[in-house]
Design a protein around this motif. Structure first.
Motif, PDB file in Angstrom:
ATOM      1  N   GLY A 275       0.882  -1.221   0.016  1.00 42.55           N
ATOM      2  CA  GLY A 275       0.022   0.054   0.070  1.00 42.55           C
ATOM      3  C   GLY A 275       1.015   1.049   0.051  1.00 42.55           C
ATOM      4  O   GLY A 275       2.096   1.213   0.060  1.00 42.55           O
ATOM      5  N   ILE A 276       0.370   2.471  -0.163  1.00 47.15           N
ATOM      6  CA  ILE A 276       0.896   3.655  -0.217  1.00 47.15           C
ATOM      7  C   ILE A 276       0.341   4.731   0.492  1.00 47.15           C
ATOM      8  O   ILE A 276      -0.781   5.030   0.472  1.00 47.15           O
ATOM      9  N   ILE A 277       1.144   5.539   1.221  1.00 40.04           N
ATOM     10  CA  ILE A 277       0.605   6.305   2.229  1.00 40.04           C
ATOM     11  C   ILE A 277       1.027   7.880   1.258  1.00 40.04           C
ATOM     12  O   ILE A 277       2.262   7.953   1.161  1.00 40.04           O
ATOM     13  N   THR A 278       0.176   8.823   0.844  1.00 39.68           N
ATOM     14  CA  THR A 278       0.533   9.770  -0.101  1.00 39.68           C
ATOM     15  C   THR A 278      -0.471  10.844  -0.041  1.00 39.68           C
ATOM     16  O   THR A 278      -1.486  10.717   0.542  1.00 39.68           O
ATOM     17  N   LYS A 279       0.084  11.973  -0.429  1.00 38.58           N
ATOM     18  CA  LYS A 279      -0.917  13.146  -0.718  1.00 38.58           C
ATOM     19  C   LYS A 279      -1.600  12.989  -1.981  1.00 38.58           C
ATOM     20  O   LYS A 279      -1.026  12.258  -2.949  1.00 38.58           O
ATOM     21  N   PRO A 280      -3.058  13.732  -2.218  1.00 39.13           N
ATOM     22  CA  PRO A 280      -3.613  13.369  -3.581  1.00 39.13           C
ATOM     23  C   PRO A 280      -3.221  14.498  -4.514  1.00 39.13           C
ATOM     24  O   PRO A 280      -3.892  15.087  -5.306  1.00 39.13           O
ATOM     25  N   GLY A 281      -1.880  14.182  -4.974  1.00 39.18           N
ATOM     26  CA  GLY A 281      -1.354  14.953  -6.123  1.00 39.18           C
ATOM     27  C   GLY A 281      -1.569  14.246  -7.450  1.00 39.18           C
ATOM     28  O   GLY A 281      -1.488  12.759  -7.550  1.00 39.18           O
ATOM     29  N   GLY A 282      -1.883  14.764  -8.279  1.00 42.75           N
ATOM     30  CA  GLY A 282      -2.421  14.149  -9.642  1.00 42.75           C
ATOM     31  C   GLY A 282      -1.742  12.919 -10.256  1.00 42.75           C
ATOM     32  O   GLY A 282      -1.998  11.893 -10.537  1.00 42.75           O
ATOM     33  N   VAL A 283      -0.223  13.437 -10.149  1.00 40.52           N
ATOM     34  CA  VAL A 283       0.648  12.638 -10.892  1.00 40.52           C
ATOM     35  C   VAL A 283       0.711  11.335 -10.025  1.00 40.52           C
ATOM     36  O   VAL A 283       0.838  10.104 -10.647  1.00 40.52           O
ATOM     37  N   THR A 284       1.260  11.456  -9.140  1.00 35.11           N
ATOM     38  CA  THR A 284       1.654  10.223  -8.179  1.00 35.11           C
ATOM     39  C   THR A 284       0.311   9.348  -7.846  1.00 35.11           C
ATOM     40  O   THR A 284       0.619   8.274  -8.082  1.00 35.11           O
ATOM     41  N   ILE A 285      -0.980   9.875  -7.680  1.00 31.63           N
ATOM     42  CA  ILE A 285      -1.964   9.215  -7.651  1.00 31.63           C
ATOM     43  C   ILE A 285      -2.117   8.521  -8.811  1.00 31.63           C
ATOM     44  O   ILE A 285      -2.754   7.192  -8.724  1.00 31.63           O
ATOM     45  N   SER A 286      -2.157   9.052 -10.135  1.00 34.31           N
ATOM     46  CA  SER A 286      -2.311   8.368 -11.327  1.00 34.31           C
ATOM     47  C   SER A 286      -1.225   7.137 -11.600  1.00 34.31           C
ATOM     48  O   SER A 286      -1.760   6.233 -11.990  1.00 34.31           O
ATOM     49  N   GLU A 287      -0.105   7.275 -11.079  1.00 33.01           N
ATOM     50  CA  GLU A 287       0.962   6.336 -11.282  1.00 33.01           C
ATOM     51  C   GLU A 287       0.563   5.073 -10.653  1.00 33.01           C
ATOM     52  O   GLU A 287       0.363   3.995 -11.012  1.00 33.01           O
ATOM     53  N   VAL A 288       0.104   5.309  -9.236  1.00 32.85           N
ATOM     54  CA  VAL A 288      -0.581   4.176  -8.543  1.00 32.85           C
ATOM     55  C   VAL A 288      -1.739   3.630  -8.909  1.00 32.85           C
ATOM     56  O   VAL A 288      -1.891   2.540  -8.465  1.00 32.85           O
ATOM     57  N   LEU A 289      -2.672   4.179  -9.458  1.00 33.60           N
ATOM     58  CA  LEU A 289      -3.922   3.870  -9.817  1.00 33.60           C
ATOM     59  C   LEU A 289      -3.443   2.903 -11.062  1.00 33.60           C
ATOM     60  O   LEU A 289      -4.137   1.806 -10.972  1.00 33.60           O
ATOM     61  N   HIS A 290      -2.543   3.081 -11.986  1.00 32.50           N
ATOM     62  CA  HIS A 290      -2.165   2.060 -12.974  1.00 32.50           C
ATOM     63  C   HIS A 290      -1.684   1.057 -12.198  1.00 32.50           C
ATOM     64  O   HIS A 290      -1.572  -0.313 -12.654  1.00 32.50           O
ATOM     65  N   LYS A 291      -0.744   1.288 -11.057  1.00 30.83           N
ATOM     66  CA  LYS A 291      -0.478  -0.301 -10.551  1.00 30.83           C
ATOM     67  C   LYS A 291      -1.260  -0.787  -9.542  1.00 30.83           C
ATOM     68  O   LYS A 291      -0.848  -1.880  -9.213  1.00 30.83           O
ATOM     69  N   LYS A 292      -2.424  -0.414  -9.425  1.00 32.07           N
ATOM     70  CA  LYS A 292      -3.505  -0.771  -8.681  1.00 32.07           C
ATOM     71  C   LYS A 292      -2.957  -1.309  -7.211  1.00 32.07           C
ATOM     72  O   LYS A 292      -3.133  -2.301  -6.562  1.00 32.07           O
ATOM     73  N   ILE A 293      -2.400  -0.071  -6.470  1.00 30.97           N
ATOM     74  CA  ILE A 293      -1.891  -0.241  -5.345  1.00 30.97           C
ATOM     75  C   ILE A 293      -3.124   0.390  -4.119  1.00 30.97           C
ATOM     76  O   ILE A 293      -3.281   1.628  -4.738  1.00 30.97           O
ATOM     77  N   PRO A 294      -3.302  -0.230  -3.181  1.00 30.13           N
ATOM     78  CA  PRO A 294      -4.142   0.585  -2.174  1.00 30.13           C
ATOM     79  C   PRO A 294      -3.548   1.926  -1.856  1.00 30.13           C
ATOM     80  O   PRO A 294      -2.194   1.974  -1.326  1.00 30.13           O
ATOM     81  N   VAL A 295      -4.336   2.792  -1.982  1.00 38.20           N
ATOM     82  CA  VAL A 295      -3.873   4.124  -1.435  1.00 38.20           C
ATOM     83  C   VAL A 295      -4.440   4.848  -0.207  1.00 38.20           C
ATOM     84  O   VAL A 295      -5.745   4.506  -0.105  1.00 38.20           O
ATOM     85  N   PHE A 296      -3.763   5.375   0.583  1.00 39.24           N
ATOM     86  CA  PHE A 296      -3.948   6.016   1.981  1.00 39.24           C
ATOM     87  C   PHE A 296      -3.825   7.225   1.734  1.00 39.24           C
ATOM     88  O   PHE A 296      -2.849   7.363   1.868  1.00 39.24           O
ATOM     89  N   ILE A 297      -4.814   8.169   2.003  1.00 40.20           N
ATOM     90  CA  ILE A 297      -4.639   9.572   2.080  1.00 40.20           C
ATOM     91  C   ILE A 297      -4.621  10.060   3.349  1.00 40.20           C
ATOM     92  O   ILE A 297      -6.129   9.728   4.121  1.00 40.20           O
ATOM     93  N   LEU A 298      -3.693  10.484   4.237  1.00 39.35           N
ATOM     94  CA  LEU A 298      -3.894  11.266   5.494  1.00 39.35           C
ATOM     95  C   LEU A 298      -3.860  12.560   5.713  1.00 39.35           C
ATOM     96  O   LEU A 298      -4.173  13.331   6.523  1.00 39.35           O
ATOM     97  N   ASP A 299      -3.198  13.236   4.584  1.00 35.08           N
ATOM     98  CA  ASP A 299      -2.995  14.580   4.608  1.00 35.08           C
ATOM     99  C   ASP A 299      -3.102  15.197   3.278  1.00 35.08           C
ATOM    100  O   ASP A 299      -2.821  14.226   2.163  1.00 35.08           O
ATOM    101  N   TYR A 300      -3.370  16.446   2.922  1.00 34.11           N
ATOM    102  CA  TYR A 300      -3.430  16.984   1.642  1.00 34.11           C
ATOM    103  C   TYR A 300      -2.946  18.372   1.833  1.00 34.11           C
ATOM    104  O   TYR A 300      -3.184  19.054   2.727  1.00 34.11           O
ATOM    105  N   LEU A 301      -2.630  19.001   0.776  1.00 37.31           N
ATOM    106  CA  LEU A 301      -2.323  20.412   0.627  1.00 37.31           C
ATOM    107  C   LEU A 301      -3.666  21.126   0.194  1.00 37.31           C
ATOM    108  O   LEU A 301      -4.341  20.491  -0.584  1.00 37.31           O
ATOM    109  N   PRO A 302      -3.909  22.478   0.653  1.00 43.55           N
ATOM    110  CA  PRO A 302      -4.863  23.219   0.274  1.00 43.55           C
ATOM    111  C   PRO A 302      -5.157  23.410  -1.149  1.00 43.55           C
ATOM    112  O   PRO A 302      -3.872  23.481  -1.832  1.00 43.55           O
ATOM    113  N   GLY A 303      -6.077  23.631  -1.793  1.00 45.08           N
ATOM    114  CA  GLY A 303      -6.385  23.961  -3.325  1.00 45.08           C
ATOM    115  C   GLY A 303      -6.408  22.711  -3.982  1.00 45.08           C
ATOM    116  O   GLY A 303      -7.233  21.910  -3.783  1.00 45.08           O
ATOM    117  N   GLN A 304      -5.419  22.470  -5.045  1.00 46.94           N
ATOM    118  CA  GLN A 304      -5.856  21.647  -5.937  1.00 46.94           C
ATOM    119  C   GLN A 304      -5.942  20.230  -5.258  1.00 46.94           C
ATOM    120  O   GLN A 304      -6.693  19.345  -5.772  1.00 46.94           O
TER     121      GLN A 304
END
Length: 390
Positions: A275-304
């Motif tokens: 699994g991966i703990i990450t922020k919801p940045g578009g590029v990193t999330i897209s990479e792991v969606l293609h890898k089909k890795i469980p994604v855990f979001i615990l924090d995010y930057l404001p805005g985008q």
């Protein structure tokens, strides 16, 4: 063929990473193509870029709620309502001249924007007939489109979702055949194989922690909690943050990494984790969606990133753990095959919705250019040359 890709900053961001992905993709199919990535703000004024990037990162870090309000009230407004665009209009002439300088000096057949600001400047110039003679394209790097992007006057769009495609068609009068639902562009390395899998073992999970190129911890004070989970091994991407890297060395269940440039190395790390703990940045999330890795979001930057999170949570693509104190629930989820499989199936549904790609767009431009040459030739006008060599 000559293509210019306009990013924004010279420092590594998702926008620059997408620019590099597009460059590699074009070269793979058109090895003789001349492609140039230009960091638009750095090209326009290096001192201005340094000042703006410094203010931007400090603002997000020290006053996130203030930046959140700015983004919602300014960046997300339509052009007619945007305070930002009205206020920047007094300086727009300066940046328009910089765009024109790029076009006049480089003489590209196609300009691709991976950031909303140069796209907006191109839109202003496109209002004047003949100011931008080449084809133009937006490659969006988040799961939504903010109000600074030019939409109606841009020739082609690489969009992340069906919702964005529908918005462009229904609300921005973009022709459907100009919109390609490619997803956020990522390297083919991450698409090389089906990485969906059941949990690897009953004990001893491996979690990747990715906090962006600055190596920011993905939740407040979370690093010190790692020792509470001896049965979990954490690989932590520290980006360019040497201080964070040194602080994690020699800890028993942590392997820190500095910024990983090699996509193959990063892909191997993706393949090794549960699994991966990450922020919801578009590029990193897209990479792991293609890898089909469980994604855990615990924090995010404001805005985008907050807008990205709304999309991802709304479609059950990620797990959102709202409080660092609830981190223990991550361990429970990792052993819950039903929950994991549900997210993987949603990832597969998302990926199956993606159609076409950059090569399809280039072929279309090639055909349109040939048709234009043919028409002009029939009318006795000068041949303007072929966009792509056959």
């Amino acid at each position: 063929m000559k293509i210019v890709i306009l990013s924004m900053f010279s420092v590594p961001t998702g926008h620059t990473k997408v620019a590099e992905v597009l460059q590699d993709s074009i070269r793979q199919d058109y090895p003789d193509a001349e492609i140039k990535i230009i960091d638009f703000l750095s090209f326009s004024n290096p001192l201005l870029e340094k000042m703006i990037s410094g203010v931007y990162f400090k603002w997000i870090r020290t006053s996130p709620e203030s930046y959140k309000g700015f983004y919602q009230k300014v960046m997300m407004k339509d052009k007619e309502q945007s305070i930002f665009l009205r206020s920047i209009s007094r300086f727009a002439t300066y940046f328009e001249k910089k765009v024109l300088k790029v076009v006049e000096e480089e003489k590209p057949s196609l300009v691709i924007c991976t950031h909303s600001f140069p796209s907006g400047m191109i839109g202003r110039l496109k209002s004047r007939e003949g100011a931008i003679p080449c084809k133009t394209m937006n490659a969006y790097t988040d799961f939504f489109v903010n109000g600074v992007w030019e939409t109606g006057k841009i020739d082609y769009h690489l969009v992340p979702t069906a919702e964005v495609k529908e918005t462009l068609i229904m609300h921005h009068n973009v022709s459907a055949d100009r919109v390609y639902q490619t997803g956020i562009p990522v390297s083919d390395v991450f698409k090389s194989k089906d990485s969906s899998q059941s949990p690897r073992s009953k004990k001893g999970k491996h979690i990747l922690v990715a906090g962006g190129n600055s190596g920011l911890c993905v939740w407040k004070n979370g690093i010190k909690d790692f020792s509470r989970y001896p049965d979990v091994h954490f690989s932590v991407l520290c980006g360019h943050n040497h201080r964070l890297y040194r602080s994690l060395l020699n800890q028993p269940n942590i392997t820190p990494y500095m910024y990983i440039q090699d996509q193959e190395e990063l892909n191997a790390l993706y393949d090794a984790v549960d699994g991966i703990i990450t922020k919801p940045g578009g590029v990193t999330i897209s990479e792991v969606l293609h890898k089909k890795i469980p994604v855990f979001i615990l924090d995010y930057l404001p805005g985008q990133e907050e807008f990205n999170l709304h999309y991802l949570v709304g479609r059950d693509l990620v797990f959102h753990i709202r409080d660092a104190e609830d981190f223990s629930s991550l361990e429970e989820i990792l052993y819950d095959h039903k929950e994991i499989q549900h997210r993987v199936e949603n990832m597969e549904t998302y990926l199956s919705s993606l159609t076409g790609g950059l090569t399809d767009v280039l072929r279309k431009i090639q055909e349109e250019t040939r048709q234009t040459i043919k028409v002009k030739s029939v009318k006795g006008k000068a041949d303007i040359g072929v966009f792509l060599s056959s």
